[in-house]
Write an enzyme that holds these catalytic residues in place. Structure first.
Site, PDB file in Angstrom:
ATOM      1  N   ASP A  10       1.038  -1.264  -0.464  1.00 13.19           N
ATOM      2  CA  ASP A  10      -0.400  -0.113  -0.276  1.00 13.19           C
ATOM      3  C   ASP A  10       0.642   1.215   0.154  1.00 13.19           C
ATOM      4  O   ASP A  10       0.454   1.850   0.784  1.00 13.19           O
ATOM      5  CB  ASP A  10      -0.826  -0.293   1.021  1.00 13.19           C
ATOM      6  N   ASP A  15       6.788   1.496   2.649  1.00 12.33           N
ATOM      7  CA  ASP A  15       6.383   0.214   1.460  1.00 12.33           C
ATOM      8  C   ASP A  15       8.026   0.495   0.836  1.00 12.33           C
ATOM      9  O   ASP A  15       8.380  -0.276   0.414  1.00 12.33           O
ATOM     10  CB  ASP A  15       5.115   0.396   0.683  1.00 12.33           C
TER      11      ASP A  15
HETATM   12  C1  BDR Z   1       2.176  -1.023   8.454  1.00 11.45           C
HETATM   13  O1  BDR Z   1       1.365  -0.513   8.360  1.00 11.45           O
HETATM   14  C2  BDR Z   1       1.281   0.213   7.398  1.00 11.45           C
HETATM   15  O2  BDR Z   1       1.382   1.689   7.811  1.00 11.45           O
HETATM   16  C3  BDR Z   1       3.101   0.298   7.299  1.00 11.45           C
HETATM   17  O3  BDR Z   1       3.351   0.667   6.197  1.00 11.45           O
HETATM   18  C4  BDR Z   1       3.422  -1.200   7.652  1.00 11.45           C
HETATM   19  O4  BDR Z   1       3.450  -1.993   6.608  1.00 11.45           O
HETATM   20  C5  BDR Z   1       2.630  -0.991  10.182  1.00 11.45           C
HETATM   21  O5  BDR Z   1       2.199  -1.045  10.699  1.00 11.45           O
HETATM   22 CA    CA Z   2       3.374  -1.100   4.408  1.00 10.34          CA
END
Ligand code: BDR
Ligand code: CA
Length: 320
Positions: A10, A15
């Protein structure tokens, strides 16, 4: 032989860091990047992915758009959305300035095939060979499992960044973002998996981290990729330091490092895990680990319990 990866994400800041590490590592081949809602809308996640690939000259990797909502669109969506943009910025990439070197080729890189269909197709094309890395809500994978259940036995390995194994959530009291964003999808994946499935929980990734002094030195060079990393991470690093008080341990990046070099994960244990899909906003989306085997059920998840900061730093220094 190179590890064949499908990365489902996402694309927010961590990421993006994970994608860069994987794309620039010479022992992995990324067959596809599939996008899902989460830190932002799925459309924005796909655009961010192409922007990242463009910055590192890897636009040959195909990007597929997946689910724009969780399986059950519910009460937690507002919480999820505001938590995503507070940390990752309104555009998901820290609201960093865009490069002046031309617009990313969004249309050429984003394919028309949907993420879940692409996952099913690729798993059949490479049976037993694909390492799946899930860095966002598990909606695309759950849909793929339901679309074609014959793929379930054909993964080499599934790696999930998600869950709070000790119930110390980051989005609710007990819920971690990726699982709480779509508890039903996480429940489907975690119940159905039959291949080795590794879980990198919120607490585990934040247990350790590289010192900020090391981090500043690592990001001090003036290469194109380092400059991009500096810009997209500035906002979230500020939050890491001032609000969360953690060292440098972006969850998706730590997970990807452990996938690329399995020796970075230094302690693991195997348990039966399941996801709470009730409607109580405080407990919905909780990953439950049967630590003491009360239920005597199948041990479906290998939980990473510790990782090597030295190994992590070594890998990042080598690749980026
Ligand atoms: C996860 O939540 C997202 O905000 C980050 O990209 C990560 O995948 C961490 O809890
Ligand atoms: Ca993520």
């Amino acid at each position: 032989m190179k590890k064949k990866l499908i990365i489902d994400c996402d694309t927010g800041v961590d990421d993006a860091q994970a994608l860069i590490l994987a794309a620039l590592s010479n022992n992995v081949e990324i067959l596809a990047i599939t996008c899902v809602f989460g830190n932002n809308s799925v459309t924005q996640a796909a655009k961010n992915t192409v922007r990242v690939l463009h910055e590192i000259d890897c636009c040959h990797i195909p990007v597929y758009v997946g689910c724009e909502k969780p399986l059950k669109n519910d009460i937690m969506m507002d919480q999820i959305r505001s938590s995503g943009s507070a940390y990752h910025g309104s555009d998901g990439l820290g609201d960093a300035p865009h490069a002046t070197t031309g617009s990313p080729p969004y249309d050429a890189v984003i394919r028309s095939e949907k993420a879940a269909t692409a996952i099913c197709r690729l798993i059949h094309e490479h049976p037993g060979e694909i390492t799946f890395v899930a860095l966002g809500p598990l909606t695309n994978l759950a849909i793929a499992f339901r679309l074609d259940s014959s793929i379930v036995g054909l993964f080499k390995e599934i790696n999930i960044m998600g869950g709070a194994i000790h119930s110390q959530g980051n989005v609710t009291v007990v819920g971690e973002f990726n699982i709480a964003a779509d508890p039903e999808a996480a429940a489907i994946v975690i119940e159905d998996v039959v291949c080795p499935t590794n879980l990198f929980s919120r607490e585990t990734v934040n247990l350790n981290g590289a010192e900020w002094v090391w981090h500043s030195h690592w990001l001090s060079r003036d290469t194109k990729v380092v400059k991009f990393l500096r810009e997209i991470t500035a906002h979230s690093i500020d939050i890491d330091k001032t609000m969360w008080n953690v060292l440098f341990s972006p969850p998706d990046l730590v997970t990807m490092a452990c996938v690329i070099d399995s020796s970075i994960s230094t302690k693991e244990s195997v348990h039966h895990c399941f996801v709470n899909c009730d409607s109580n906003p405080h407990t919905r989306g909780q990953l439950i680990v049967d630590w003491r085997d009360h239920l005597n059920k199948n041990k479906n998840i290998t939980a990473c319990l510790d990782w090597s900061v030295d190994g992590f730093k070594e890998l990042l220094t080598k690749v980026i």
